[in-house]
Design a protein around this motif. Structure first.
Motif, PDB file in Angstrom:
ATOM      1  N   SER A 123      15.880  44.895  -6.011  1.00  0.00           N
ATOM      2  CA  SER A 123      17.325  44.704  -6.086  1.00  0.00           C
ATOM      3  C   SER A 123      17.795  43.818  -4.942  1.00  0.00           C
ATOM      4  N   HIS A 156      16.126  50.035  -5.816  1.00  0.00           N
ATOM      5  CA  HIS A 156      17.320  50.564  -6.491  1.00  0.00           C
ATOM      6  C   HIS A 156      18.242  51.206  -5.465  1.00  0.00           C
ATOM      7  N   ASP A 157      19.412  51.623  -5.921  1.00  0.00           N
ATOM      8  CA  ASP A 157      20.463  52.087  -5.015  1.00  0.00           C
ATOM      9  C   ASP A 157      20.467  53.594  -4.761  1.00  0.00           C
TER      10      ASP A 157
END
Length: 116
Positions: A2, A46-47
């Motif tokens: 990301s 990813h977050d």
């Protein structure tokens, strides 16, 4: 990956010296104290805490304090050397590039980027 990058920061009191110092900076050849400021950055996939901040902080502190700076003594290691060694270990463990910034007293320092 990301576009998210995480970071952790910490300080560590320690000593080092620059054996090759001369002229106006000859005093740096003697062992002297700094409050080293350290920042580690890495991209995540990813977050949702792919790499937990607190785990990264604990690991980075442990490497810096116990492996690189035995009893706070970094010998003749420069900021660049300290950053590269810390970055090498973290890049291998997390299998991704790592950026490390190490400064002396938050004033002067170096940034290194290390790939696994």
């Amino acid at each position: 990956m990301s576009d998210a990058t995480i970071f952790v920061r910490f300080t560590f009191a320690g000593f080092h010296r620059w054996a090759g110092a001369s002229g106006a900076r000859a005093y740096l050849a003697d062992r002297h104290r700094h409050l080293f400021h350290v920042e580690v950055r890495m991209q995540v996939a990813h977050d949702d805490r792919e790499v937990e901040f607190h785990d990264l902080l604990e690991r980075a502190r442990t490497i810096f304090a116990d492996d690189l700076g035995t009893n706070g003594n970094f010998g003749s290691h420069s900021c660049e050397m300290l950053g590269r060694e810390l970055g090498d270990r973290l890049a291998k463990q997390y299998r991704r590039p790592v950026t490390v910034i190490v400064s002396e007293d938050g004033e002067c320092g170096a940034q290194v980027e290390v790939a696994p």
